[in-house]
Write a protein that holds these residues in place. Structure first.
Motif, mmCIF file in Angstrom:
data_model
loop_
_atom_site.group_PDB
_atom_site.id
_atom_site.type_symbol
_atom_site.label_atom_id
_atom_site.label_comp_id
_atom_site.label_asym_id
_atom_site.label_seq_id
_atom_site.Cartn_x
_atom_site.Cartn_y
_atom_site.Cartn_z
ATOM 1 N N THR A 361 50.658 52.613 60.334
ATOM 2 C CA THR A 361 50.536 51.768 61.812
ATOM 3 C C THR A 361 50.178 52.955 62.930
ATOM 4 O O THR A 361 50.112 53.840 62.364
ATOM 5 C CB THR A 361 52.047 51.389 61.855
ATOM 6 O OG1 THR A 361 52.825 52.164 61.889
ATOM 7 C CG2 THR A 361 52.243 50.107 60.935
ATOM 8 N N PHE A 362 50.291 52.513 64.089
ATOM 9 C CA PHE A 362 50.014 53.449 65.010
ATOM 10 C C PHE A 362 51.223 54.421 65.196
ATOM 11 O O PHE A 362 50.958 55.604 65.468
ATOM 12 C CB PHE A 362 49.945 52.718 66.414
ATOM 13 C CG PHE A 362 48.630 51.965 66.838
ATOM 14 C CD1 PHE A 362 47.632 52.871 67.051
ATOM 15 C CD2 PHE A 362 48.729 50.376 66.792
ATOM 16 C CE1 PHE A 362 46.311 52.008 67.043
ATOM 17 C CE2 PHE A 362 47.497 49.969 67.018
ATOM 18 C CZ PHE A 362 46.096 50.839 67.282
ATOM 19 N N ALA A 363 52.600 53.960 65.118
ATOM 20 C CA ALA A 363 53.526 54.935 65.108
ATOM 21 C C ALA A 363 53.542 55.926 63.981
ATOM 22 O O ALA A 363 53.751 57.261 64.136
ATOM 23 C CB ALA A 363 54.907 54.098 64.758
ATOM 24 N N THR A 364 53.370 55.314 62.444
ATOM 25 C CA THR A 364 53.254 56.366 61.514
ATOM 26 C C THR A 364 52.082 57.507 61.513
ATOM 27 O O THR A 364 52.290 58.666 61.376
ATOM 28 C CB THR A 364 53.338 55.645 60.211
ATOM 29 O OG1 THR A 364 52.116 54.826 60.138
ATOM 30 C CG2 THR A 364 54.578 54.865 60.122
ATOM 31 N N ALA A 365 50.748 56.735 61.915
ATOM 32 C CA ALA A 365 49.792 57.756 62.185
ATOM 33 C C ALA A 365 50.062 58.549 63.374
ATOM 34 O O ALA A 365 49.647 59.895 63.148
ATOM 35 C CB ALA A 365 48.628 56.892 62.259
ATOM 36 N N LEU A 366 50.609 58.273 64.401
ATOM 37 C CA LEU A 366 51.005 59.141 65.563
ATOM 38 C C LEU A 366 51.872 60.249 65.041
ATOM 39 O O LEU A 366 51.724 61.539 65.485
ATOM 40 C CB LEU A 366 51.580 58.699 66.743
ATOM 41 C CG LEU A 366 51.667 59.051 67.950
ATOM 42 C CD1 LEU A 366 50.372 59.984 68.266
ATOM 43 C CD2 LEU A 366 52.086 58.235 69.097
ATOM 44 N N ARG A 367 52.841 59.934 64.189
ATOM 45 C CA ARG A 367 53.809 60.977 63.780
ATOM 46 C C ARG A 367 52.954 62.271 63.101
ATOM 47 O O ARG A 367 53.181 63.184 63.161
ATOM 48 C CB ARG A 367 54.896 60.294 62.748
ATOM 49 C CG ARG A 367 55.943 59.749 63.777
ATOM 50 C CD ARG A 367 57.260 59.652 62.752
ATOM 51 N NE ARG A 367 57.827 58.718 63.250
ATOM 52 C CZ ARG A 367 58.046 57.339 62.926
ATOM 53 N NH1 ARG A 367 57.147 56.871 61.946
ATOM 54 N NH2 ARG A 367 59.023 56.611 63.157
ATOM 55 N N SER A 368 51.843 61.510 62.100
ATOM 56 C CA SER A 368 51.309 62.601 61.237
ATOM 57 C C SER A 368 50.301 63.240 61.860
ATOM 58 O O SER A 368 50.226 64.722 61.797
ATOM 59 C CB SER A 368 50.532 61.711 60.144
ATOM 60 O OG SER A 368 51.626 61.010 59.277
ATOM 61 N N ILE A 369 49.688 62.969 62.748
ATOM 62 C CA ILE A 369 48.467 63.545 63.596
ATOM 63 C C ILE A 369 49.084 64.549 64.653
ATOM 64 O O ILE A 369 48.232 65.812 64.944
ATOM 65 C CB ILE A 369 47.419 62.758 64.320
ATOM 66 C CG1 ILE A 369 48.040 61.748 65.531
ATOM 67 C CG2 ILE A 369 46.857 61.702 63.453
ATOM 68 C CD1 ILE A 369 47.174 61.297 66.336
ATOM 69 N N LEU A 370 50.409 64.382 65.104
ATOM 70 C CA LEU A 370 50.973 65.330 65.668
ATOM 71 C C LEU A 370 51.333 66.693 65.120
ATOM 72 O O LEU A 370 51.357 67.727 65.639
ATOM 73 C CB LEU A 370 52.341 64.884 66.607
ATOM 74 C CG LEU A 370 52.340 63.995 67.476
ATOM 75 C CD1 LEU A 370 53.560 63.312 68.030
ATOM 76 C CD2 LEU A 370 51.229 64.440 68.863
ATOM 77 N N ARG A 371 51.239 66.573 63.744
ATOM 78 C CA ARG A 371 51.246 67.842 62.953
ATOM 79 C C ARG A 371 49.756 68.484 62.406
ATOM 80 O O ARG A 371 49.993 69.414 61.716
ATOM 81 C CB ARG A 371 52.187 67.501 61.616
ATOM 82 C CG ARG A 371 53.482 67.161 61.776
ATOM 83 C CD ARG A 371 54.233 66.930 60.637
ATOM 84 N NE ARG A 371 53.894 65.847 59.727
ATOM 85 C CZ ARG A 371 54.665 64.691 59.782
ATOM 86 N NH1 ARG A 371 55.422 64.400 60.678
ATOM 87 N NH2 ARG A 371 54.214 63.695 58.908
ATOM 88 N N GLY A 380 44.910 53.853 70.243
ATOM 89 C CA GLY A 380 44.155 52.632 70.561
ATOM 90 C C GLY A 380 44.872 51.685 71.393
ATOM 91 O O GLY A 380 44.166 51.094 72.416
ATOM 92 N N GLU A 381 46.306 51.576 71.036
ATOM 93 C CA GLU A 381 46.952 50.563 71.820
ATOM 94 C C GLU A 381 48.461 50.766 71.526
ATOM 95 O O GLU A 381 48.930 50.986 70.535
ATOM 96 C CB GLU A 381 46.641 49.042 71.311
ATOM 97 C CG GLU A 381 47.440 48.037 72.133
ATOM 98 C CD GLU A 381 47.196 46.696 71.661
ATOM 99 O OE1 GLU A 381 47.902 45.689 72.135
ATOM 100 O OE2 GLU A 381 46.324 46.431 70.999
ATOM 101 N N ILE A 382 49.228 50.877 72.495
ATOM 102 C CA ILE A 382 50.669 50.654 72.606
ATOM 103 C C ILE A 382 51.307 49.401 72.367
ATOM 104 O O ILE A 382 51.434 48.647 73.393
ATOM 105 C CB ILE A 382 51.433 51.567 73.694
ATOM 106 C CG1 ILE A 382 51.119 53.013 73.704
ATOM 107 C CG2 ILE A 382 52.751 51.403 73.621
ATOM 108 C CD1 ILE A 382 51.446 53.609 74.880
ATOM 109 N N ARG A 383 51.855 49.075 71.284
ATOM 110 C CA ARG A 383 52.423 47.648 70.832
ATOM 111 C C ARG A 383 53.539 47.536 70.783
ATOM 112 O O ARG A 383 54.388 46.561 70.673
ATOM 113 C CB ARG A 383 51.470 47.305 69.448
ATOM 114 C CG ARG A 383 50.230 47.132 69.612
ATOM 115 C CD ARG A 383 49.354 46.662 68.259
ATOM 116 N NE ARG A 383 48.032 46.568 68.289
ATOM 117 C CZ ARG A 383 47.214 46.285 67.160
ATOM 118 N NH1 ARG A 383 47.799 46.171 65.951
ATOM 119 N NH2 ARG A 383 46.047 46.152 67.085
#
Length: 562
Positions: A361-371, A380-383
């Protein structure tokens, strides 16, 4: 007929449309290739096929018909086999009980008229058409219409290449998508009804109906789309979503996002056209007001913070965001995006496609890419609240974060972030600015005319009559498909999180109070920008009226208070 062709060439020479040298070159080429000299004149660019048809109409004393001006019923293709239509250059435009108006290239050829009369089984009323338009009509008609009954037998025997097996369905799907690309459509709708299948395209934000396939082809078309999108062809009772990569005969490939929804009349298909090869321009090309452009460029030059772009689906948010990414994109920056779907591809940018089925999801992907040591992140969208809080934290810890929200205006983004449980200190420390936008249709430059005085409209819209002196409208022409509009243009407003806004956010002030303060500090609304664009003859008062109805009425209160 050769005699009429020679006479037409002499007429073109006498009228100064072509030169003797051009005619001689065309005749030499035609002789070598065993072609018609008139075709060679068109191929060489000495004369257009439209001009040729107009002069032929004058000589033959038959009407010239501009096919772009008419919505032809493609079902008339069932009256003439494809092979004969191609060979003779004919197509029935309008069919009545005792006569049919038939588009032709050469109405002086009596044997052609006799053949057509036998096929349509009534008298023939010939009209002359542009050869390019007529050929395009024939291609489109026979791609989208499957003939039935006795005529179908003739068609199969005469034109096996286009009517055997499932090929008509394949050709129809291809033609539907190609037409969307030619029209510049953003969406394709295949809507089944009780006894009809409606084909509609969204062009410049407005639905446009075109004659399409018969209801009998609906199931085959949907099956073909499922195969192309690698969906379950046996599933007809649940919604399905998929993606198609389509390679048109000319131009860059496009991605098609397919959505299927079961209805009482069958599966409804909607296709979003995503031009993967779309060119991203510069921020200067977005037609932002000068203060908004400077504010946007200043915000994206910051080392960290969050920039939000708000607006409804199809309002150009992705284009605005990617224009900023293109300006920031360089080997010195690590840019990562999380999208659903990935609509535009940029070199050097690491792009992640959301996949809810596997938990990405956006949240899980965001956690990963911050590393992944990013400098710039696009969500893409804050849902949901989790994504919002992680994004704000990233903006507060040294990352430049871009994202979108669905709100009516720029100031409304603060209320939306509060609803997602983002604390006031997080909004104040993380949010740089919010850019809200809509798209309005642009007046066609080819048929732009001065708008008559409309005192009642001006009063209703609270517009100064002096401001309306430069209002224009599109009268309608071939270039814009008689709509008066061609393309769209953005209208914008920017809400900056200034020190005075910080204080109001800390005090949990209302959106109205935030808007009043922002306007006192110089914020201009989307309505103001739209009015300015109408005054510069870029859009119409009708588009302003639509804009007025979608923008929150609180803007009026804020403008009055300011």
């Amino acid at each position: 007929m050769r005699d009429s062709g020679d006479f037409l060439i002499r007429t073109l020479l006498a009228e100064g449309v072509v030169t003797q040298a051009e005619v001689e070159r065309a005749q030499q080429t035609a002789s070598a290739q065993r072609r018609d000299p008139l075709d060679m004149l068109v191929a060489a660019g000495a004369v257009s096929s439209r001009t040729l048809a107009i002069f032929r109409a004058k000589i033959c004393e038959y009407p010239f018909v501009d096919l772009a001006q008419f919505e032809v019923d493609l079902r008339h293709a069932s009256r003439i086999p494809r092979a004969i239509a191609d060979k003779l250059g004919v197509f029935p435009l309008f069919c009545f009980e005792h006569a049919a108006t038939v588009a032709m290239l050469d109405p002086l050829n009596l044997s052609v008229i006799d053949q057509v009369r036998q096929l349509v089984k009534c008298e023939v009323d010939p009209v002359i058409c542009d050869a390019e338009q007529l050929n395009a009509l024939i291609t489109r008609a026979y791609s989208l219409v499957r003939t039935t009954g006795a005529d179908a037998v003739v068609s199969v025997e005469e034109d096996k290449d286009t009517t055997s097996g499932d090929e008509p369905v394949v050709a129809a799907v291809n033609q539907i998508i190609v037409t969307a690309i030619e029209l510049g459509a953003s969406d394709i709708h295949l809507n089944p009804d009780d006894d009809a299948l409606h084909l509609r395209y969204r062009v410049d934000g407005v639905m446009r109906s075109l004659h399409g396939p018969s209801k009998g082809m609906h199931a085959g078309l949907v099956q073909r789309l499922k195969v192309m999108a690698k969906l379950d062809v046996a599933q007809t009772r649940k919604p399905q979503d998929g993606k198609i990569r389509f390679n048109p005969p000319t131009g860059d490939p496009v991605d098609i996002r397919l959505s299927l929804l079961p209805t009482i009349h069958g599966e409804n298909a909607v296709m979003r056209v995503l031009r993967a090869g779309a060119t991203i321009g510069r921020i200067e090309d977005l037609n932002m007001p000068e203060d908004v452009r400077k504010g946007y460029q200043d915000a994206i030059s910051r080392p960290h913070g969050m920039i939000l772009v708000t607006g409804p689906t199809g309002s150009g948010k992705t284009t605005t965001l990617y224009t900023a990414l293109a300006e920031l994109n360089s080997p010195e920056r690590n840019i990562i995006t999380i999208e659903d779907p990935v609509e535009v591809r940029l070199p050097l940018v690491r792009q992640v496609q959301v996949n809810a089925e596997i938990g990405l999801t956006f949240a899980t992907a965001l956690r990963s890419i911050l590393r992944q040591d990013p400098d710039v992140v696009l969500v893409g969208e804050i849902r949901d609240g989790e994504t919002a809080r992680i994004a704000i934290q990233a903006a507060m810890t040294g990352h430049l974060v871009f994202s979108t929200l669905h709100t009516n205006d720029a100031v409304g983004a603060v209320a939306r972030l509060r609803d997602l449980d983002v604390p006031a200190f997080g909004i104040n420390q993380g949010l740089l600015c919010v850019l809200a936008q809509r798209l309005v249709r642009r007046i066609c430059a080819s048929c732009r005319k001065k708008t008559p005085a409309l005192s009642d409209v001006l009063e209703r819209l609270d517009i100064n009559p002096g401001d309306a002196q430069s209002f224009r409208y599109g009268a309608g022409c071939d270039a814009c498909g008689q709509t008066g509009y061609r393309g769209r243009i953005g209208v914008y407003e920017m809400f900056r999180v200034t020190p005075s806004i910080h204080k109001l956010i800390e005090q949990n002030a209302s959106v109205t109070d935030l808007r009043k303060t922002a306007m006192r500090e110089g914020m201009r609304t989307m309505w103001d920008d739209g009015l300015d664009k109408a005054a510069h003859a870029l859009t119409t008062w009708q588009e302003l009226l639509k804009l007025r109805t979608v923008i929150d009425v609180e803007e009026d209160e804020g403008r009055a208070a300011a």
